[in-house]
Scaffold this active site. Structure first.
Site, mmCIF file in Angstrom:
data_model
loop_
_atom_site.group_PDB
_atom_site.id
_atom_site.type_symbol
_atom_site.label_atom_id
_atom_site.label_comp_id
_atom_site.label_asym_id
_atom_site.label_seq_id
_atom_site.Cartn_x
_atom_site.Cartn_y
_atom_site.Cartn_z
ATOM 1 N N CYS A 8 0.860 -1.182 0.000
ATOM 2 C CA CYS A 8 0.000 0.000 0.000
ATOM 3 C C CYS A 8 0.897 1.233 0.000
ATOM 4 C CB CYS A 8 -0.999 -0.021 1.161
ATOM 5 S SG CYS A 8 -0.301 0.183 2.812
ATOM 6 N N ARG A 14 -3.385 -0.774 5.346
ATOM 7 C CA ARG A 14 -3.942 -1.831 4.508
ATOM 8 C C ARG A 14 -3.008 -3.016 4.324
ATOM 9 N NH1 ARG A 14 -5.264 1.931 -0.458
ATOM 10 N NH2 ARG A 14 -3.363 2.902 0.348
ATOM 11 N N ASP A 122 -8.280 3.571 1.571
ATOM 12 C CA ASP A 122 -7.303 3.862 2.621
ATOM 13 C C ASP A 122 -8.058 4.359 3.847
ATOM 14 O OD1 ASP A 122 -5.218 4.637 4.252
ATOM 15 O OD2 ASP A 122 -4.128 5.678 2.660
#
Length: 150
Positions: A8, A14, A122
Protein backbone atom coordinates in the site's frame (compact mmCIF):
# COMPACT_ATOMS: atom_id res chain seq x y z
CA UNK A 1 8.14 -21.81 -1.55
CA UNK A 2 5.90 -19.05 -2.96
CA UNK A 3 6.70 -15.53 -1.80
CA UNK A 4 3.91 -12.93 -1.73
CA UNK A 5 4.27 -9.20 -1.10
CA UNK A 6 1.32 -6.91 -0.36
CA UNK A 7 1.83 -3.20 -0.93
CA UNK A 8 0.00 0.00 0.00
CA UNK A 9 1.17 3.60 0.38
CA UNK A 10 2.64 3.82 3.88
CA UNK A 11 2.69 0.16 4.97
CA UNK A 12 0.85 0.90 8.22
CA UNK A 13 -2.86 0.31 7.45
CA UNK A 14 -3.94 -1.83 4.51
CA UNK A 15 -0.88 -3.91 3.62
CA UNK A 16 -0.14 -4.93 7.24
CA UNK A 17 -3.74 -6.19 7.46
CA UNK A 18 -3.45 -8.11 4.18
CA UNK A 19 -0.05 -9.43 5.32
CA UNK A 20 -1.46 -10.75 8.60
CA UNK A 21 -4.65 -12.12 7.04
CA UNK A 22 -2.83 -13.96 4.23
CA UNK A 23 -0.29 -15.31 6.71
CA UNK A 24 -3.15 -16.71 8.81
CA UNK A 25 -4.70 -18.48 5.81
CA UNK A 26 -1.64 -19.91 4.03
CA UNK A 27 0.80 -22.57 5.26
CA UNK A 28 4.13 -21.14 6.41
CA UNK A 29 5.70 -24.32 4.98
CA UNK A 30 4.69 -23.28 1.46
CA UNK A 31 4.33 -19.47 1.59
CA UNK A 32 6.26 -16.44 2.76
CA UNK A 33 4.20 -13.26 3.16
CA UNK A 34 5.56 -9.74 3.57
CA UNK A 35 4.33 -6.18 3.13
CA UNK A 36 5.73 -2.84 2.05
CA UNK A 37 4.71 0.70 1.15
CA UNK A 38 5.44 2.69 -1.98
CA UNK A 39 6.09 5.76 0.19
CA UNK A 40 8.82 6.26 2.78
CA UNK A 41 6.55 7.96 5.32
CA UNK A 42 6.56 5.35 8.08
CA UNK A 43 9.72 3.24 7.62
CA UNK A 44 10.45 1.27 10.80
CA UNK A 45 7.08 2.06 12.39
CA UNK A 46 4.56 -0.47 13.66
CA UNK A 47 1.20 -0.70 11.92
CA UNK A 48 -1.42 1.93 12.75
CA UNK A 49 -2.97 1.19 16.15
CA UNK A 50 -6.39 0.83 14.50
CA UNK A 51 -5.09 -1.85 12.11
CA UNK A 52 -3.52 -3.65 15.05
CA UNK A 53 -6.83 -3.45 16.97
CA UNK A 54 -9.07 -4.70 14.16
CA UNK A 55 -6.66 -7.55 13.40
CA UNK A 56 -6.48 -8.51 17.09
CA UNK A 57 -10.29 -8.41 17.32
CA UNK A 58 -10.25 -11.01 14.53
CA UNK A 59 -7.58 -13.21 16.13
CA UNK A 60 -4.55 -11.97 14.16
CA UNK A 61 -1.49 -10.32 15.71
CA UNK A 62 0.23 -7.83 13.37
CA UNK A 63 1.86 -5.75 16.11
CA UNK A 64 5.39 -7.02 15.38
CA UNK A 65 5.36 -5.91 11.73
CA UNK A 66 7.53 -2.94 10.75
CA UNK A 67 6.90 -0.63 7.81
CA UNK A 68 9.37 -0.69 4.97
CA UNK A 69 9.50 0.83 1.51
CA UNK A 70 9.01 -1.15 -1.68
CA UNK A 71 12.16 -1.32 -3.79
CA UNK A 72 13.00 -2.64 -7.26
CA UNK A 73 14.83 -5.58 -5.62
CA UNK A 74 11.44 -6.83 -4.36
CA UNK A 75 10.75 -8.00 -7.92
CA UNK A 76 13.65 -10.46 -7.56
CA UNK A 77 12.53 -11.59 -4.11
CA UNK A 78 8.77 -12.12 -4.61
CA UNK A 79 6.63 -14.26 -6.92
CA UNK A 80 3.38 -12.30 -6.51
CA UNK A 81 3.05 -8.62 -5.64
CA UNK A 82 -0.44 -7.44 -4.66
CA UNK A 83 -1.13 -3.71 -4.78
CA UNK A 84 -3.94 -2.29 -2.64
CA UNK A 85 -5.06 0.28 -5.22
CA UNK A 86 -4.43 1.57 -8.73
CA UNK A 87 -2.15 4.39 -7.57
CA UNK A 88 0.19 1.99 -5.77
CA UNK A 89 -0.10 -0.43 -8.69
CA UNK A 90 1.22 2.27 -11.04
CA UNK A 91 3.99 3.22 -8.59
CA UNK A 92 5.12 -0.41 -8.33
CA UNK A 93 5.07 -0.86 -12.12
CA UNK A 94 7.19 2.27 -12.54
CA UNK A 95 10.05 0.40 -10.83
CA UNK A 96 9.71 -2.75 -12.95
CA UNK A 97 12.78 -3.63 -15.00
CA UNK A 98 11.17 -6.22 -17.27
CA UNK A 99 7.93 -7.75 -18.49
CA UNK A 100 8.54 -10.56 -16.02
CA UNK A 101 8.53 -8.00 -13.18
CA UNK A 102 5.30 -6.43 -14.46
CA UNK A 103 3.56 -9.82 -14.68
CA UNK A 104 4.04 -10.33 -10.92
CA UNK A 105 2.00 -7.22 -10.02
CA UNK A 106 -1.76 -7.49 -9.48
CA UNK A 107 -4.49 -5.48 -7.82
CA UNK A 108 -5.44 -7.58 -4.81
CA UNK A 109 -9.18 -6.97 -5.22
CA UNK A 110 -9.05 -8.31 -8.80
CA UNK A 111 -8.97 -11.68 -7.02
CA UNK A 112 -12.50 -11.02 -5.72
CA UNK A 113 -15.13 -11.11 -8.50
CA UNK A 114 -17.89 -9.95 -6.14
CA UNK A 115 -16.37 -6.50 -5.61
CA UNK A 116 -16.84 -3.90 -8.33
CA UNK A 117 -14.46 -1.30 -6.85
CA UNK A 118 -11.00 -2.84 -7.22
CA UNK A 119 -9.27 -0.29 -4.93
CA UNK A 120 -8.95 -1.05 -1.22
CA UNK A 121 -9.95 2.25 0.43
CA UNK A 122 -7.30 3.86 2.62
CA UNK A 123 -8.80 4.00 6.13
CA UNK A 124 -6.02 6.21 7.56
CA UNK A 125 -8.13 9.38 7.82
CA UNK A 126 -11.25 7.45 8.81
CA UNK A 127 -12.55 5.85 11.97
CA UNK A 128 -12.82 2.33 13.36
CA UNK A 129 -15.61 1.38 10.95
CA UNK A 130 -13.35 2.17 7.98
CA UNK A 131 -10.69 -0.18 9.34
CA UNK A 132 -13.32 -2.87 9.98
CA UNK A 133 -14.57 -2.53 6.38
CA UNK A 134 -11.03 -2.82 5.00
CA UNK A 135 -10.43 -5.89 7.16
CA UNK A 136 -13.64 -7.50 5.88
CA UNK A 137 -12.93 -7.01 2.18
CA UNK A 138 -9.30 -8.10 2.62
CA UNK A 139 -10.34 -11.14 4.67
CA UNK A 140 -12.88 -12.18 2.03
CA UNK A 141 -10.36 -11.65 -0.78
CA UNK A 142 -7.52 -13.39 1.06
CA UNK A 143 -9.79 -16.41 1.56
CA UNK A 144 -10.27 -16.57 -2.21
CA UNK A 145 -6.52 -16.22 -2.76
CA UNK A 146 -5.81 -18.97 -0.22
CA UNK A 147 -8.35 -21.27 -1.89
CA UNK A 148 -6.76 -20.60 -5.28
CA UNK A 149 -3.15 -21.04 -4.14
CA UNK A 150 -3.89 -23.79 -1.66
Amino acid sequence: MTKILVVCLGNICRSPLAHGILQSKLSSDKFVIDSAGTGAYHIGNSPDYRSIAVAKKNGIDISMQQARQFTASDFDEFDIIYAMDSSNYKNILSLAQSESDKEKVKLILNENPVLTNKNVPDPYHGDTSDFEYVFKILDDTCSLIADKLG
